[in-house]
Design a protein around this motif. Structure first.
Motif, PDB file in Angstrom:
ATOM      1  N   VAL A  90       0.848  -1.201   0.000  1.00 24.72           N
ATOM      2  CA  VAL A  90       0.000   0.000   0.000  1.00 24.72           C
ATOM      3  C   VAL A  90       0.879   1.246   0.000  1.00 24.72           C
ATOM      4  O   VAL A  90       0.633   2.210  -0.745  1.00 24.72           O
ATOM      5  CB  VAL A  90      -0.953   0.002   1.213  1.00 24.72           C
ATOM      6  N   THR A  91       1.934   1.236   0.820  1.00 21.86           N
ATOM      7  CA  THR A  91       2.855   2.383   0.905  1.00 21.86           C
ATOM      8  C   THR A  91       3.554   2.627  -0.426  1.00 21.86           C
ATOM      9  O   THR A  91       3.615   3.758  -0.917  1.00 21.86           O
ATOM     10  CB  THR A  91       3.913   2.139   2.003  1.00 21.86           C
ATOM     11  N   VAL A  92       4.075   1.547  -1.030  1.00 23.79           N
ATOM     12  CA  VAL A  92       4.803   1.676  -2.306  1.00 23.79           C
ATOM     13  C   VAL A  92       3.863   2.137  -3.414  1.00 23.79           C
ATOM     14  O   VAL A  92       4.238   2.939  -4.280  1.00 23.79           O
ATOM     15  CB  VAL A  92       5.485   0.341  -2.693  1.00 23.79           C
ATOM     16  N   SER A  93       2.619   1.656  -3.390  1.00 23.82           N
ATOM     17  CA  SER A  93       1.663   2.014  -4.444  1.00 23.82           C
ATOM     18  C   SER A  93       1.326   3.503  -4.445  1.00 23.82           C
ATOM     19  O   SER A  93       0.831   4.037  -5.433  1.00 23.82           O
ATOM     20  CB  SER A  93       0.376   1.192  -4.292  1.00 23.82           C
ATOM     21  N   ARG A  94       1.609   4.179  -3.326  1.00 22.47           N
ATOM     22  CA  ARG A  94       1.293   5.605  -3.208  1.00 22.47           C
ATOM     23  C   ARG A  94       2.480   6.506  -3.567  1.00 22.47           C
ATOM     24  O   ARG A  94       2.388   7.725  -3.446  1.00 22.47           O
ATOM     25  CB  ARG A  94       0.829   5.910  -1.786  1.00 22.47           C
ATOM     26  N   ILE A  95       3.580   5.895  -3.982  1.00 16.86           N
ATOM     27  CA  ILE A  95       4.749   6.688  -4.378  1.00 16.86           C
ATOM     28  C   ILE A  95       4.413   7.485  -5.639  1.00 16.86           C
ATOM     29  O   ILE A  95       3.887   6.930  -6.612  1.00 16.86           O
ATOM     30  CB  ILE A  95       5.976   5.786  -4.638  1.00 16.86           C
ATOM     31  N   HIS A  96       4.721   8.759  -5.636  1.00 13.75           N
ATOM     32  CA  HIS A  96       4.443   9.611  -6.802  1.00 13.75           C
ATOM     33  C   HIS A  96       5.453   9.324  -7.908  1.00 13.75           C
ATOM     34  O   HIS A  96       6.613   9.004  -7.655  1.00 13.75           O
ATOM     35  CB  HIS A  96       4.516  11.087  -6.409  1.00 13.75           C
ATOM     36  N   LEU A  98       5.260   6.920 -10.296  1.00 13.70           N
ATOM     37  CA  LEU A  98       5.306   5.561 -10.842  1.00 13.70           C
ATOM     38  C   LEU A  98       4.651   5.543 -12.221  1.00 13.70           C
ATOM     39  O   LEU A  98       3.670   6.247 -12.454  1.00 13.70           O
ATOM     40  CB  LEU A  98       4.571   4.579  -9.922  1.00 13.70           C
ATOM     41  N   GLU A  99       5.191   4.728 -13.120  1.00 12.86           N
ATOM     42  CA  GLU A  99       4.599   4.614 -14.451  1.00 12.86           C
ATOM     43  C   GLU A  99       3.222   3.960 -14.350  1.00 12.86           C
ATOM     44  O   GLU A  99       2.993   3.136 -13.444  1.00 12.86           O
ATOM     45  CB  GLU A  99       5.514   3.790 -15.358  1.00 12.86           C
ATOM     46  N   PRO A 100       2.319   4.305 -15.259  1.00 13.75           N
ATOM     47  CA  PRO A 100       0.946   3.770 -15.197  1.00 13.75           C
ATOM     48  C   PRO A 100       0.868   2.254 -15.105  1.00 13.75           C
ATOM     49  O   PRO A 100       0.054   1.714 -14.346  1.00 13.75           O
ATOM     50  CB  PRO A 100       0.319   4.279 -16.503  1.00 13.75           C
ATOM     51  N   ARG A 101       1.747   1.550 -15.868  1.00 13.96           N
ATOM     52  CA  ARG A 101       1.678   0.083 -15.825  1.00 13.96           C
ATOM     53  C   ARG A 101       2.118  -0.451 -14.458  1.00 13.96           C
ATOM     54  O   ARG A 101       1.630  -1.477 -13.992  1.00 13.96           O
ATOM     55  CB  ARG A 101       2.515  -0.538 -16.948  1.00 13.96           C
ATOM     56  N   VAL A 102       3.050   0.259 -13.815  1.00 19.55           N
ATOM     57  CA  VAL A 102       3.502  -0.138 -12.477  1.00 19.55           C
ATOM     58  C   VAL A 102       2.398   0.143 -11.458  1.00 19.55           C
ATOM     59  O   VAL A 102       2.144  -0.662 -10.559  1.00 19.55           O
ATOM     60  CB  VAL A 102       4.807   0.594 -12.088  1.00 19.55           C
TER      61      VAL A 102
END
Length: 199
Positions: A90-96, A98-102
């Motif tokens: 959840v934390t990593v997914s909120r990193i600004h 990130l490429e759309p596919r990631v």
């Protein structure tokens, strides 16, 4: 009163206690060795025996030589690791940035690892309701839940396949998912062994 003699006797008493204590540490009780050996021999049947022993040996005294407690402990260890991984995702997914596919792959991972946590919790709940009269049916349910959790973990990693997904997110995700997948695989192997003893 001879203070010197009293002090000497006191010192000898402390030395005796210290020697007794050190001998206990140097030569652990038989049951502790037996419990550790039980965990080790049980882990030898898993795909990742070193990880299995490392994660479960600290609970050897609690497990004793009970296959049910061994399975219960393995599932709880796996559940804790999965919850920790879920929070990290959840934390990593909120990193600004990130490429759309990631971002899409991370979102899928957050969802399926959340499912995996639920399935592990369900399996622990099922195990808690086990009895001699419903053993086979309950163990079958536990095997189904844990297998589903393992499939979800694999699904998460599949989303990061290919070199175009390389980067920080993939590195972090892969390291954590591989570990919980190995823990889940080990737990499933121990569950299968336990199920086969009563069949």
């Amino acid at each position: 009163m001879n203070m010197k003699g009293s002090s000497s006797r006191h010192g000898l008493a402390i030395l005796f206690i210290a020697l007794q204590f050190s001998s206990i540490l140097a030569y652990p009780p038989f049951h502790r060795e037996r419990n550790m050996e039980y965990v080790k021999s049980s882990c030898n049947s898993t795909a990742y025996p070193r990880l299995c022993y490392r994660s479960l040996s600290v609970y050897a005294s609690k497990i004793n030589t009970s296959p049910r407690l061994l399975v219960h402990t393995a599932l709880n260890v796996t559940l804790r690791a999965s919850k920790s991984t879920s929070r990290l995702l959840v934390t990593v997914s909120r990193i600004h940035g990130l490429e759309p596919r990631v971002v899409a792959a991370m979102a899928d991972c957050v969802e399926v690892i959340g499912d995996s946590v639920d399935e592990l919790q369900q399996s622990i709940g099922e195990l808690g309701r086990i009895s001699s009269s419903n053993f086979s049916l309950t163990m079958s349910d536990v095997q189904t839940w844990v297998s589903a959790a393992l499939t979800d973990e694999d699904t998460c990693m599949d989303g990061f396949a290919g070199n175009n997904m390389n980067g920080y997110a993939k590195t972090v995700v892969r390291k954590r998912i591989v570990k919980i997948a190995h823990l889940t695989s080990n737990a499933l192997a121990l569950i299968n062994n336990y199920a086969s003893t009563q069949s």
